[in-house]
Design an enzyme around this catalytic site. Structure first.
Site: not given
Ligand code: GLA
Length: 757
Positions: A367-368, A478-479, A529-530, A535, A615
């Site tokens: 991720d980021d 792709w955020d 951001g989620g 859409d 777990e």
């Molecule tokens: C957004 C995404 C998260 C994560 C962060 C990283 O909030 O929804 O899942 O990827 O960015 O900065």
């Protein structure tokens, strides 16, 4: 024949398997809407509409001595403004003379085989024989504009699509102020609005409200379809439930600023106008130019919300999502974000991948934080070269090592954004949206790139295609992590500034189109951001979208149930994360987190090294179950067995394969009560004559010890019940104890000898 023109009666009828949509070319040339509803094969339904003089409702020039003929009171297909209809218009504009509005009259129509496409925009598609197109062209004498209304008729899918193309065939420019995708007039009945509202970490919760007289609006001005007001709306009968009642669904294929106005007028007729949000839009249309309004899909059912949803899910999966991944088994993934945020290097990532691989996870997503000077969200966006301190040698050694484990490798990107602290911003400050003379508003320390500019899209295509070519990347997340402010494009003249938001979306679609076409094997997941851009427009390019940054399983139930009103489970990114949950502090049993996450594109958002051995074992079990039930969950129909807004103490939903041979019941108790009779549900979608064996009962939470032994989970396994019993008499799960217990029960259809059919 799905599309029928009756020359004598001047009606145009669109028939799908179960619905009919009819319009009338009026004597004045106006295009009236006669009906949309359950299928009727009548050549004309004009008798339904009784014109009458209502006062203060003007009459078209040719009918000026017929006070009962008024655009203000008759249902219409695509109303203009300033010419006799005071309700919400579909089209509004100002000509070079300063004259406002249009008076649209029928010019011609054409029926074509196949489904129309829209240049530069997402649009539903069909294989040969699956759809027909009706094109009706209207003209406005004063401006010389032609408006082509497009109707896609998907007979078997029971769906329609609509779009409009505005062509300036006149001699002077006009400024379009509003161009709707569709107008739907519903002349009779009492209705409610169902919409999907929310906020960051609480997207698409369903709300149903009565329609008031006046105008209700669902809209976004955020530059994205938004966490707050999803563009999908349904107009439903007050008595509609999951299993019965009339519902209209309107699904825009657009990801930017949208607006749907729902007006209840003086005669209680309901008008729905949906399209690009006119609050933040205008378009300067020179002679010879055309403007394409985005598409919206439309459907009607009297089978309740459940049927509406299933129709939309099937349609999206077959006719909107175009990625080859739509029909492929997608890997169970593990994402680094909640596990390590920005704090990692290649060694830690590889350890993470190895541990996940040992548990059966199929893909690691970085991720980021992997690029530029990205050690927090303060800097680095725009500089898409690997951070040398964290990833010596770049991405390739890491992706190669992950591949060597037998896993796929995925990567997070946020192409549309730039940090002020970045090399990209230093080189191209004018690429960010800012208003001259005003300091821009920041969101998550970042600015928004002007995606309406060709050179920005070109740059991003060059950067990301190199990354995809050389990085060994199988998946992209792709955020888009802020909404748009300071919308002003240095590349546009003053009279075109209000085009910037829509041009931004066209640029995003262009980049998505080019990258997904160049790299068809890469699985793309959308994100904002989620679920801030969840859409049908995005789903055309990305077959799945991260549903929400809220990974709390109980919150996720409302989010995913709300999302499921319009969007299929195969499109919903959902992961198991650690407890106490990072967003709510709540603890939910690991197994129940699995039930909720596997009602989506299953994955994990945690560090296996931090888990207990129990777990870790649960992960193995969950992944095994998910693989075994994959076809049921991802390719089956999803039925909500409890009511959306008022599920009661537990929420239940079910998946059934298209051939009805397998089903999976999911139940999660959100409010455990003492002395409870157990969760009783009626299954749906089974073959009533078929016999079903209860294959597996997986209880997450303990069965009340005071219950009779035959009612515990294991004792239910192997029982054979008829589809009719399960659907009409129902099924009762033993009451479960503890916080947020849940269960999954799988069913297989068996023959008279007990063998699986
Ligand atoms: C957004 C995404 C998260 C994560 C962060 C990283 O909030 O929804 O899942 O990827 O960015 O900065």
């Amino acid at each position: 024949m799905p599309i029928i023109y009756d020359a004598a009666l001047k009606t145009l009828s669109l028939h799908t398997q179960n619905t009919t949509y009819q319009m009338l070319i009026g004597d004045t040339g106006h295009l009236f809407h006669l009906y949309f509803g359950r299928r009727v094969d009548a050549a004309s339904l004009a008798y339904r509409i009784i014109p009458s003089d209502r006062g203060f409702s003007p009459n078209p020039f040719e009918a000026r001595y017929h006070r009962e003929i008024s655009l203000d009171t008759l249902p219409q297909e695509y109303p203009g403004a300033n010419s006799g209809d005071f309700r919400v218009p579909a089209l509004d504009l100002i000509g070079e003379s300063g004259a406002v509005g249009t008076d649209l009259r029928y010019l011609r129509h054409e029926i074509r085989a196949g489904k129309y496409a829209l240049s530069g925009l997402p649009a539903a598609f069909a294989e040969a024989g699956e759809a027909e197109t009706l094109s009706v062209t209207l003209g406005d004498a004063a401006t010389g504009l032609e408006v082509e209304l497009l109707y896609g008729v998907f007979e078997a899918a029971d769906m329609l699509t609509r779009a409009a193309i505005i062509r300036n065939t006149g001699t002077s420019a006009v400024t379009l102020d509003r161009v709707a995708s569709l107008c739907l007039d519903i002349p009779f009945g009492k209705w409610e609005l169902l919409h999907l509202h929310g906020r960051h970490c609480m997207e698409r919760n369903a709300e149903r409200v009565p329609l008031m007289r006046g105008i209700q609006t669902v809209s976004s001005r955020r530059g994205a379809s938004s966490h707050h007001h999803n563009p999908f709306v349904a107009i439903v009968a007050p008595s509609a439930t999951e299993t019965r009642g009339e519902c209209f669904g309107i699904l825009p294929l657009y990801s930017g600023n949208h607006r749907t106005d729902i007006e209840v007028d003086q005669t209680d007729s309901v008008r729905v106008v949906s399209g690009i949000n006119p609050d933040t839009f205008s378009w300067y249309l020179k002679p010879g130019d055309s403007f394409f309004a985005p598409e919206a899909a439309l459907c009607f059912t009297d089978g309740g919300l459940g049927d509406l949803s299933i129709r939309l899910h099937r349609f999206i999966r077959r006719h909107i999502i175009r990625s080859p991944w739509k029909d492929r088994r997608r890997p169970v993934l593990i994402n680094s974000w909640e596990a390590m945020l920005f704090d990692f290097d290649s060694e830690r990532l590889l350890r993470f991948a190895k541990q996940a691989s040992a548990l059966g996870v199929g893909m690691m997503v970085l991720d980021d934080g992997w690029f530029g000077a990205r050690n927090s969200d303060l800097e680095g966006l725009g500089d898409w070269t690997p951070n040398a301190a964290k990833l010596p040698g770049g991405l390739r050694p890491l992706s190669d090592a992950v591949h060597a484990l037998g896993m796929k490798f995925g990567l997070w990107i946020e192409p549309e954004m730039v940090n002020e602290l970045s090399a990209l911003y230093a080189a191209h400050p004018d690429w960010a949206l800012t208003v001259p003379g005003r300091n821009p508003a920041f969101g998550r320390n970042q600015l928004v790139l002007d995606m309406g500019r060709g050179e920005v899209v070109e740059h991003l295509f060059t950067v990301f295609s190199a990354l995809l070519r050389d990085g060994g990347i199988d998946y992209i997340k792709w955020d888009m992590n802020r909404n748009m402010t300071d919308v002003y494009s240095c590349a546009l003249p003053p009279e075109r500034q209000r085009e910037a938001s829509h041009r931004y979306m066209l640029g995003v679609y262009d980049l998505l189109d080019r990258l997904t076409t160049a790299f068809p094997e890469v699985l793309f997941e959308g994100c904002a951001g989620g679920g801030g851009r969840f859409d049908a427009g995005m789903l055309y390019y990305t077959p799945q979208i991260w549903c929400s940054d809220d990974t709390d399983a109980i919150e996720r139930i409302a989010i995913q149930q709300g999302t499921s009103v319009a969007y299929p489970v195969s499109a919903m990114g959902a992961h198991v994360s650690v407890c106490p949950n990072q967003q709510t502090g709540r603890s939910v049993p690991f197994g129940v987190r699995g039930i909720v996450a596997m009602s989506g594109t299953f994955g994990y958002e945690l560090d296996p090294a931090q888990l207990t051995e129990d777990e870790r074992q649960m992960i193995r079990v969950q992944i095994d179950r998910f693989h075994r039930w994959y076809d049921v969950i991802q390719c089956g129909d999803c039925h909500r067995l409890t009511e959306l807004e008022d599920p009661g103490d537990f929420t239940a939903w079910e998946f059934v394969t298209p051939d009805k041979s397998r089903a999976l019941l999911n139940v999660v108790t959100v409010h455990t009560r003492a002395n409870h009779p157990g969760a009783h549900v009626r299954l749906r979608g089974l073959d009533p004559m078929g016999m079903y064996r209860i294959d597996e009962v997986c209880c997450e939470g303990c069965v009340n010890p005071s219950m009779d032994a035959p009612l515990d989970g294991a004792a239910l396994e192997g029982r054979v019940l008829s589809g009719a019993s399960l659907m009409y008499a129902g099924f009762t799960l033993p009451p479960l104890m503890g916080d947020y217990p849940g269960a999954q029960v799988s069913f297989v259809r068996v023959g008279p000898d007990g063998g699986i059919l």
